[in-house]
Design an enzyme around this catalytic site. Structure first.
Site, PDB file in Angstrom:
ATOM      1  N   GLU A   1       0.843  -1.199   0.000  1.00 51.35           N
ATOM      2  CA  GLU A   1       0.000   0.000   0.000  1.00 51.35           C
ATOM      3  C   GLU A   1       0.882   1.253   0.000  1.00 51.35           C
ATOM      4  O   GLU A   1       1.953   1.239   0.568  1.00 51.35           O
ATOM      5  CB  GLU A   1      -0.883  -0.016   1.261  1.00 51.35           C
ATOM      6  CG  GLU A   1      -1.843   1.146   1.352  1.00 51.35           C
ATOM      7  CD  GLU A   1      -2.737   1.080   2.603  1.00 51.35           C
ATOM      8  OE1 GLU A   1      -2.337   0.476   3.612  1.00 51.35           O
ATOM      9  OE2 GLU A   1      -3.841   1.653   2.550  1.00 51.35           O
TER      10      GLU A   1
ATOM     11  N   CYS B   1      -5.369  -3.395   2.437  1.00 54.74           N
ATOM     12  CA  CYS B   1      -5.166  -3.163   3.879  1.00 54.74           C
ATOM     13  C   CYS B   1      -6.432  -3.299   4.726  1.00 54.74           C
ATOM     14  O   CYS B   1      -6.907  -4.404   4.938  1.00 54.74           O
ATOM     15  CB  CYS B   1      -4.502  -1.809   4.064  1.00 54.74           C
ATOM     16  SG  CYS B   1      -3.684  -1.575   5.662  1.00 54.74           S
TER      17      CYS B   1
ATOM     18  N   LYS C   1      -9.398   1.771  -2.754  1.00 48.60           N
ATOM     19  CA  LYS C   1      -9.696   1.223  -1.424  1.00 48.60           C
ATOM     20  C   LYS C   1     -11.075   1.671  -0.942  1.00 48.60           C
ATOM     21  O   LYS C   1     -11.379   2.871  -0.943  1.00 48.60           O
ATOM     22  CB  LYS C   1      -8.618   1.696  -0.445  1.00 48.60           C
ATOM     23  CG  LYS C   1      -8.713   1.109   0.954  1.00 48.60           C
ATOM     24  CD  LYS C   1      -7.555   1.648   1.815  1.00 48.60           C
ATOM     25  CE  LYS C   1      -7.488   0.992   3.180  1.00 48.60           C
ATOM     26  NZ  LYS C   1      -6.415   1.608   4.006  1.00 48.60           N
TER      27      LYS C   1
END
Ligand SMILES: O=C(O)CNC(=O)[C@H](CS)NC(=O)CCC(=O)C(=O)O
Length: 272
Positions: free
Chosen positions: A40, A155, A114
């Site tokens: 990330e 994540c 995300k």
């Protein structure tokens, strides 16, 4: 097929982050990897909106992205650029935390923004408000390659199992979870969550991670992980920057699902 996970310590110096990412790609490729993954926010990790504003560009003008596309092409490997922070046209000026899948020809095959924002107060000393810097995405993505279908996540998404289930039910065989986990939650939850996602879905889980002291204020857990569809941890990248190489056998996806076909056993129910 062989995959390579690049573990690194991205900070506020973009050119150093780029050098580390390219060195990682080359090392993985020399080691025989055909698919190389970075963590990330490979391009810049900073808690300062002002610093981010100065360093981050729109995707169309992002030299970091261009350089990695060129490197993927030069090496002839697939690359998951775990994420880049890029500017968007959000009215509040927020960035996107965007993952890119790049083909061996250097083309962008898929993008994923995300979805789940890490707005969490862990304790008195440590809290995060990702949504004040980043605009959340609202589209799940399964990307097609010539070796597998890939469900793209990032994540904190890891804590939302419904996303992974849907990706797997839409055909994903590999789930990618590029991360910058906090040291505290990493020690408590990281491996367990990754193994659970693999076991529930019968997918390979590939999780390249940030590690070490990224900025004065931020450090990350490391431990880039590869988990097999049956749930075994095949490799752990430890706490230092480096490249982890692992051979995947995609037949293991079918095998794990044949042994326990829970992915096809959903039932509708009422309540609670
Ligand atoms: O800040 C950036 O620039 C990029 N974003 C991140 O590093 C994000 C938000 S702070 N980190 C996580 O999602 C960690 C999740 C985590 O540690 C957990 O779920 O326990």
């Amino acid at each position: 097929m062989r995959v390579g996970l690049v573990q690194m310590t991205s900070g506020e110096e973009v050119s150093a982050n780029l050098d580390a990412a390219i060195a990682g790609l080359r090392e993985a490729s020399v080691g025989g990897a055909q698919f190389v993954l970075t963590p990330e926010v490979t391009n810049v990790l900073s808690s300062s909106r002002k610093v981010q504003e100065a360093l981050i560009s729109h995707e169309e003008e992002c030299e970091f992205l261009l350089a990695l596309r060129a490197e993927a092409k030069a090496l002839g490997v697939w690359v998951l650029l775990g994420s880049l922070a890029v500017k968007t046209h959000d009215p509040d000026g927020r960035f996107a935390n965007r993952s890119f899948l790049i083909s061996p020809l250097g083309d962008i095959t898929a993008r994923y923004d995300k979805i789940h924002m890490f707005d969490v107060r862990i304790d008195d000393r440590e809290s995060y408000r990702e949504s004040s810097h980043y605009r959340p995405g609202d589209r799940a993505v399964v990307a097609e390659t010539d070796f597998a279908s890939i469900g793209m996540t990032i994540c904190y998404d890891l804590r939302f199992p419904r996303l992974y289930r849907e990706l797997a039910q839409k055909g994903a065989q590999i789930l990618t979870v590029p991360s910058a986990f906090s040291p505290v939650t990493g020690a408590a939850h990281w491996e367990t969550l990754l193994r659970a996602r693999a076991i529930e879905t019968g997918c390979y889980v590939l999780a390249p991670a940030q590690c070490g002291q990224n900025t004065e204020k931020r450090s990350t857990y490391g431990h880039s992980l590869v988990v097999a569809p049956w749930g075994e941890v095949l490799a752990d990248g430890g706490t230092e920057p480096g490249v982890t190489l692992v051979d995947l056998d995609l037949d293991d996806v079918e095998q794990a699902r044949a042994r326990v076909p829970s992915l096809t056993h959903d039932r509708k129910f009422e309540g609670p």
